[in-house]
Structure formats: structure tokens, C-alpha cells
Design a protein around this motif. Structure first.
Motif, short mmCIF file in Angstrom:
data_model
loop_
_atom_site.label_atom_id
_atom_site.label_comp_id
_atom_site.label_asym_id
_atom_site.label_seq_id
_atom_site.Cartn_x
_atom_site.Cartn_y
_atom_site.Cartn_z
N ARG A 1 0.83 -1.20 0.00
CA ARG A 1 0.00 0.00 0.00
C ARG A 1 0.88 1.27 0.00
O ARG A 1 0.61 2.25 -0.71
N ALA A 2 1.94 1.25 0.80
CA ALA A 2 2.84 2.41 0.88
C ALA A 2 3.54 2.64 -0.46
O ALA A 2 3.65 3.79 -0.94
N ALA A 3 3.99 1.56 -1.10
CA ALA A 3 4.66 1.69 -2.40
C ALA A 3 3.69 2.22 -3.45
O ALA A 3 4.05 3.03 -4.31
N GLU A 4 2.44 1.79 -3.36
CA GLU A 4 1.43 2.26 -4.32
C GLU A 4 1.18 3.76 -4.15
O GLU A 4 1.02 4.49 -5.14
N ARG A 5 1.13 4.20 -2.91
CA ARG A 5 0.92 5.64 -2.67
C ARG A 5 2.06 6.47 -3.25
O ARG A 5 1.88 7.62 -3.64
N GLN A 6 3.23 5.87 -3.33
CA GLN A 6 4.40 6.56 -3.90
C GLN A 6 4.51 6.33 -5.40
O GLN A 6 5.51 6.71 -6.02
N SER A 7 3.48 5.67 -5.99
CA SER A 7 3.44 5.37 -7.42
C SER A 7 4.54 4.43 -7.87
O SER A 7 4.90 4.37 -9.06
N ASP A 8 5.09 3.67 -6.91
CA ASP A 8 6.09 2.64 -7.25
C ASP A 8 5.33 1.32 -7.42
O ASP A 8 5.33 0.46 -6.54
N ARG B 1 7.20 -2.21 -7.27
CA ARG B 1 7.49 -2.69 -5.91
C ARG B 1 6.19 -3.05 -5.19
O ARG B 1 6.15 -4.01 -4.41
N ALA B 2 5.12 -2.30 -5.45
CA ALA B 2 3.83 -2.60 -4.82
C ALA B 2 3.37 -4.00 -5.24
O ALA B 2 2.91 -4.79 -4.40
N ASN C 1 -2.66 0.00 -13.15
CA ASN C 1 -1.26 -0.13 -12.69
C ASN C 1 -0.82 -1.59 -12.58
O ASN C 1 0.16 -1.89 -11.89
#
Length: 523
Positions: A195-202, A205-206, A255
Motif C-alpha cells: 500500500r505504501a509503495a502504491e501511494r508513492q506510485s512505485d 514494488r507494490a 497499474n
């Protein structure tokens, strides 16, 4: 029901061939069941086997962590499956089962007496199977060994097999049971990292963290990626084409993260997901030259063309939503307490009332719900929506005459004869029956194509000689075009069968009127 979608798409590409896609799936099926059925399936001499399976492997019948398990020894379970074909073994097994139930009730009956619980909540024995634990490894051994034996059986009979990757909801299905070990983080830790990686648009890694979260989930309702590795391995070893299902589902997901956009809950696809599955199998068949080495580019219509005309109605979406709400009202979606969906749900429309009765009472089926709703629409004079319910039925079960008859009668009632003919000609791909030929004949008579109508009625009577309605109509048709000898033969046979009834006397009167008309023309 992606096999039905696949069948319709194949028929549209190869209308000159008789193509049948048989779905052998059912609740909690796993590789033991598939292996047990293989000899019977191969006895039907299929041209191709399509396999999409693995999510039920741990908890399905005889799985290593199922309430119906016979242990984790594959040799023992396979021996049991062979022995149960012997009557003496079944007799002894039943005696032991009865004796055991009298003296010691099963753990499931003691602990799980709640009648509102779903099948999903009843089949689980081991609720914590840690990643790479002994039970987990036994599950891999079970899946690999059984799938390998299935492919060997097919290979010996020269029946090709297409294997498919497994997909599930990774983005929007939180882990059911999260446990950290010395070697692996807790599933929920990985999910939160995704979830954190997705918020960073990575998103790359998400995706990696989401798949780890799914694999580390200790409640094994979603197949781990190790199963996809096994599928790839056996596909290469047996030279079986592989459907890259993950590519298709990720390509249709924002994504590349498969979630609620295509899934109802943890792994059951929505209708759009089933169309993707059908398309993935179809394209793999095409790439490998099955059915024909070259497929007509003009006839391979896009999946969207079928999705827009499939015949899904409000009843389908209402019923699906109720099934999912009921499923999510029980463990593991709710950790404790009874499932309150059936007692708390209040229908707000006729569609919800009919669907809820089917789901709550368990006496009918979704197909019967469509029939009831169609009848309700017809009473109201809402013929368009009644027609749509019948379309949904014949797309779901295209081989059942019960669903065609009220639909054709409705179309005749509103004088949509050409549409009725189109539906009946399509039906011949599934059932070249007396029923279909009779209705084709009757419709052509209505449209004054008498010779063509006679041709189909004769064909119907070859299949069902004692159909009085078909005999009556073909007799009238023969008299109408002045073929009195043929008409008289049919009339004599009809009298023997139905006697001197009103229908028979009407035919005699019609014969006389046609004869008089012919004589007047002759003068």
C-alpha cells in the motif's frame, strides 16, 4: 462461466463445426478430484483439455488441510480413490462410518453447528499453514504429483492439454491470517508495504509486496505463486501450451494490480473477469493451431462484442451480489458469530425478492429465478425485459429446450418472427432436435415459406414421429400447396393417434376447402 463464453466464441469462428465445451468444475474441486475423474473424461474422447485449477488445493476434498482429508500421504489417498470403486470396500467403509458416528460425533458437528455457515467455512481443518512449512510443502507435492499424473494420462491417450496460470485478488483482498516467522515477515506487513509503495506510485514494488502478502497469508484460500511455478514447469516438460492468465488480468487492471476491478472477493472473477479468461484460452488455442491451423481473422471478433451482447440481466447482478454478501457474512471474512445476512436482508424489488427466495430457501436455481422473473415481466406487458431474461437463460444453458420454448412463444406473440428464426438456427449448434426443427417449420409456415416449412417439419417428424402438433401443421401445409396424397397419409395417421377430435375435424374441413379452391381454379 467462461467455458460458455469460450464455446460461443468458438462457434462464431467455426460455424460449420460442432463444438462443445464441457465444464467439469464444481465447489471445492482440487487435483485429487480431477485425477479421479480423468479416466472417465478421457473415455469421452475429447479433442482438448483446458485446465484452470489450484485455488482449492489445500482445503478441497482430500486436500492436505481439508476437513475431508485422509492424511498427507499421496500414495495412500490415491490407493483409497482406487479402492472405493470396489463394492466390498464401500460396504466396509459405510459400516465403519456409521459405527464411528454413533459412538463419537465428528469434530465438525460439535464445533460447527451453525447452519448459516458457508461451504468455505466448513471445509477448513488447518487454519494456519505457514509459508514453506511441512504442510505447505505437502500441498506442493500433492499439486505437482496429481497434475503430473493427469498430464501423463492425457499424454497416453494423445489428448492435448492447455494449462493456465492462476490469478487472484492481490490488491484489495487483505490477508486472512497474518503470522510472522523466523524466515518470513507477516503477510499484513507485506500488504501494508505494498500500500505504501502504491501511494508513492512505485507500482512494480507494490506488486512484488502484494504477491508476497498473498503467498504469506497462512489461510490458503488463494494459490501461492509456487503453484504457478509448478504449472510452468509441467507445461514445459509435457509441451503443453500455457495460458499467461496473469498477463491478461494485470493488463486489464489499473497499474497492473489485480483487485476488485475484476474480482468479487479474494479470487472469484466478476463477469468482466470471466470474459478475459475466455479470451485468454481462445487466443492460446489460436496461437497453437487448435481446431484449425489458420483462423479467419474476419471471424475472430473481439471479446467486447460478446460481452456487450451476452444477456446478463439485473437478476444476475442482484443474485451475484447476494451470494457475495452471504459469503462475506461468514468466516473468514467475519471472525466470529453467526452469519446474519439471511435474517437481516430486506428485498427492495421484484428481482431481489425472487433472487432472495432462491438463495435463502435453496429449493430453486438462478435459472428458475430467470424464468419466474420473465413470467412476471410478461404479466406486466414488459416484453423487452422478459425477452432479456430468456436470452440470459439460453446463453447460460444453451442445450435445454425448456428455456427456448417460452422465448419463442413470446417472440411469436409479438410477431418477431425473423428474430425467432435466428435464435432457432443458432440453437442447432447445441441441439439439432425435433423441437428446434418443428419450431423452424412452424415459423416458415407463418412466413408463407411453405415448402421450407414442410422440409423442417418432416425433419422434426423423423426425430419424433408422434408429435401431434407437427403432424397437424405439416398436414395443413401439404393441403395448402395441393399435395393431397401426402396430406391424406398424414391425416390417416393422425386419426389413429388422436381419434375424431375437433382438431381432426378442422383438418378435414381445411382439406375440403383447399380441394374446393383448387377445383374452382381448375374451372
Amino acid at each position: 462461466t467462461f467455458p460458455r463464453i469460450l464455446q460461443r466464441r468458438l462457434i462464431s469462428i467455426f460455424p460449420e463445426k460442432h463444438i462443445e465445451v464441457v465444464n467439469c468444475a464444481f465447489t471445492a474441486i482440487n487435483s485429487y478430484t480431477m485425477l479421479d475423474y480423468m479416466d472417465e473424461i478421457l473415455a469421452q474422447q475429447p479433442d482438448l483439455l483446458l485446465i484452470y485449477a489450484g485455488h482449492n488445493e489445500f482445503y478441497g476434498a482430500l486436500g492436505v488441510a481439508s476437513m475431508e482429508s485422509l492424511g498427507q500421504n499421496r500414495w495412500f489417498v490415491k490407493s483409497y480413490l482406487k479402492l472405493q470403486r470396489l463394492k466390498i470396500f464401500i460396504w466396509i467403509r459405510d459400516i465403519v462410518t456409521v459405527a464411528r458416528s454413533r459412538f463419537s460425533p465428528s469434530p465438525d458437528s460439535l464445533a460447527n453447528g451453525d447452519p448459516t455457515r458457508t461451504v468455505m467455512s466448513r471445509i477448513v481443518k488447518d487454519k494456519k499453514i505457514l509459508y514453506n512449512s511441512p504442510t505447505y510443502e505437502k500441498g506442493l507435492v500433492q499439486f505437482r504429483g496429481n497434475l503430473q499424473d493427469i498430464l501423463k494420462k492425457a499424454d497416453r491417450k494423445n489428448v492435448p492439454v492447455i494449462l493456465s496460470e492462476l490469478v487472484s485478488n492481490i490488491r484489495d483482498s487483505r490477508p486472512f491470517v497474518s503470522v510472522a516467522t523466523d524466515n518470513y515477515p507477516a503477510a499484513l506487513t507485506e500488504f501494508n508495504a505494498a500500500r505504501a509503495a502504491e501511494r508513492q506510485s512505485d507500482f512494480g514494488r507494490a506488486k512484488e509486496h502484494y504477491y508476497h502478502a498473498k503467498d504469506y497469508d497462512a489461510l490458503r484460500f488463494r494459490a501461492p505463486e509456487d503453484f504457478n511455478d509448478i504449472i510452468h514447469e509441467l507445461s514445459a516438460r509435457f509441451k503443453s501450451p500455457l495460458v499467461p492468465m496473469k498477463v491478461y488480468f494485470e493488463g486489464a487492471s489499473p497499474n497492473g494490480l489485480i483487485g476488485d476491478n475484476l474480482m468479487w472477493e479474494h479470487l472469484h472473477p466478476r463477469s468482466s473477469g470471466y470474459f478475459i479468461m475466455a479470451d485468454a484460452f481462445l487466443q492460446t488455442m489460436r496461437e497453437n493451431g487448435y481446431i484449425a491451423p489458420d483462423w479467419s481473422e474476419r471471424k475472430v471478433l473481439p471479446s467486447a462484442a460478446f460481452e456487450s451482447e451476452w444477456g446478463l440481466t439485473k437478476m444476475d447482478s442482484v443474485y451475484a451480489r447476494m451470494v457475495i454478501q452471504h459469503l462475506k457474512g461468514s468466516w473468514p471474512f467475519v471472525q466470529e458469530g453467526p452469519n446474519l445476512f439471511m435474517t437481516q436482508f430486506v428485498p427492495q424489488s421484484v428481482e431481489e425478492e425472487i433472487a432472495f427466495r432462491v438463495l435463502r430457501d435453496g429449493e430453486g436455481t438462478l435459472e428458475q429465478a430467470h424464468l419466474q422473473l420473465a413470467a412476471e415481466y410478461e404479466k406486466r406487458g414488459d416484453y423487452i425485459n422478459a425477452y432479456k431474461e430468456y436470452v440470459a437463460l439460453i446463453y447460460t444453458v444453451p442445450t435445454l429446450e425448456l428455456f427456448y420454448e417460452p422465448m419463442i412463444q413470446l417472440l411469436v406473440k409479438i410477431e418477431k418472427y425473423e428474430l425467432a428464426l435466428q435464435i432457432l438456427h443458432n440453437a442447432r449448434h447445441y441441439q439439432d432436435s425435433a423441437f428446434v426443427h418443428k419450431w423452424l417449420g412452424q415459423l416458415y409456415l407463418v412466413l408463407d415459406e411453405t415448402e421450407r416449412g414442410i422440409q423442417y417439419l418432416e425433419s422434426a417428424l423423423e426425430r419424433e414421429p408422434n408429435d401431434d402438433q407437427a403432424v397437424y401443421n405439416i398436414t395443413r401445409a401439404y393441403y395448402r400447396i395441393g399435395r393431397f396424397d401426402e396430406g391424406d397419409k398424414r391425416l390417416a395417421g393422425l386419426r389413429e393417434h388422436i381419434g375424431n377430435t375437433n382438431e381432426f375435424r378442422q383438418l378435414e374441413e381445411f382439406r375440403q376447402s383447399m380441394l374446393t379452391e383448387q377445383q374452382m381454379k381448375g374451372e
